[in-house]
Design an enzyme around this catalytic site. Structure first.
Site: not given
Ligand SMILES: [Zn+2]
Length: 379
Positions: A255, A172, A136, A174
């Site tokens: 995650d 991931d 990110h 996200h």
């Molecule tokens: Zn993540």
């Protein structure tokens, strides 16, 4: 079939043993250090398999990040405080991206490790750098617990080495937003992200193709093993083969596992290991990075077992006492005691999950096939 490849190499650093992220942050848990300890306890490092990560220099960091941001993070890290204007401009010193002693050195080490991992991959090693995967991080600001963007540096190092076809695959929970955006305009890089729909950063919709070379697969809550196999078999691997990559870079945040407190996916570690091995085998060079993951038990078992699979170490059905002691020492405020599974303390590999593929995932698959023009290939 997994292609025979050169020996795997683990890139790590003792800096990850230092306290980080304060006390209330989801990342204030043992992560990479617990993986190193568990792998060591199980005898999973042969001579030459563990390499110490270098730290990226400020000049190296400026290859992707705004020098003003690099300097601001360095100064804030060393002084322990940040002006309001700097906090707002660069997203540092916030609840999300807190300042803590050594944050600059730690983040720069994760970048150095990903650059080194790319170099090792170019030598024909499969390079595992679990401290990487900060997908990110923006050129001029921290975002989503990520100060820098080490996957971008791995990709840049591969491109700098002369590669013209590189595929980035993000598993991931996200969306790998900042990596997609960083390379959206670069015809040498294709990005593929499987992530939970409806989660922060709320990008990566199925119809988001970046500038034409991004594939996004936003999956429903409860995304499980058979559904990952379907998307890998029908979409990700066929697309990967069509692109004929010279290298792949994978972000493997923990995650996406069942039991993570910040996401609601339901994968087993074994299903992810299979997917990663098959994705890594798409190209002669592979960099395997970490990412998120906020349950220290499931994360440590996932990345330790991933290293074992990549390096060809046998995973025992139940752990010996010295290895159990490492898992027993872990602690996490975000995981309730009644949600703890006994096997998190006694095993590495999760039991397989047999839930059937849901219609929403088949629909996502079908739409991706139509969007990528793969329909004929997969049929
Ligand atoms: Zn993540």
């Amino acid at each position: 079939m997994t292609r025979k490849r050169h020996p795997a190499v683990f890139v790590g650093h003792e800096i990850y043993r230092q306290a980080a992220y304060g006390t209330l942050h989801p990342l204030a848990i043992p992560r990479v250090e617990a993986v190193v300890d568990l792998c060591t306890a199980l005898g999973w490092f042969r001579p030459g398999e563990y390499r110490v990560s270098p730290r990226a220099t400020e000049a190296e960091l400026a290859r992707f990040h705004d020098p003003a941001y690099v300097a601001a993070l360095r100064d804030a890290s060393h002084s322990g405080c940040v002006e309001r204007e700097v906090r707002e401009r660069h997203g540092i010193g916030t609840m999300e991206n807190p300042l803590f002693p050594g944050v600059f050195e730690r983040a720069a080490t994760s970048v150095g490790g990903s650059i080194r991992a790319a170099g090792l991959a170019m030598e024909g090693r499969i390079a595992f750098h679990p401290a990487g995967g900060t997908h990110h991080g923006r050129p001029d600001r921290a975002s989503g617990f990520c100060y820098f963007n080490d996957p971008a540096f791995a990709l840049l190092a591969l491109l700098d080495a002369g590669l013209e076809r590189v595929v980035y695959i993000d598993l991931d929970a996200h969306h790998g937003d900042a990596v997609q955006d960083a390379f959206a305009a670069d015809p040498r890089v294709h990005t593929i992200s499987i992530h939970e729909a409806g989660r922060w950063p709320h990008t990566g919709a199925a119809d988001d193709t970046g500038e034409g070379r991004a594939l996004n697969l936003p999956v429903p809550r409860g995304f499980h093993d058979a559904e990952l196999v379907l998307l890998m078999d029908d979409v990700v691997l066929p697309l990967g083969r069509r692109l004929r990559p010279e290298a792949v870079v994978l972000t493997c945040g923990g995650d996406a596992l069942a039991g993570d407190p910040l996401a609601a996916m339901a994968l087993s570690n074994a299903a992810l290991w299979d997917a990663i091995e098959r994705a890594a085998a798409l190209a002669p060079a592979a960099v395997v990075l970490g990412g998120g993951g906020y349950n220290p038990w499931t994360l440590t078992r996932y990345w330790s077992g991933l290293w074992a699979r990549l390096a060809g170490h046998a995973i025992p059905a139940t752990l010996p006492e010295n290895a159990r002691a490492i898992l027993a020492r872990l602690a996490c405020d975000l995981v309730d005691e009644e949600d703890m599974k006994p096997e998190w303390l006694t095993t590495v590999a999760d039991a397989p999950d047999a839930a059937p593929v849901r219609p929403a995932v088949r629909k996502l698959r079908d739409e991706a096939l139509a969007r990528t023009g793969l329909s004929g290939v997969a049929a």
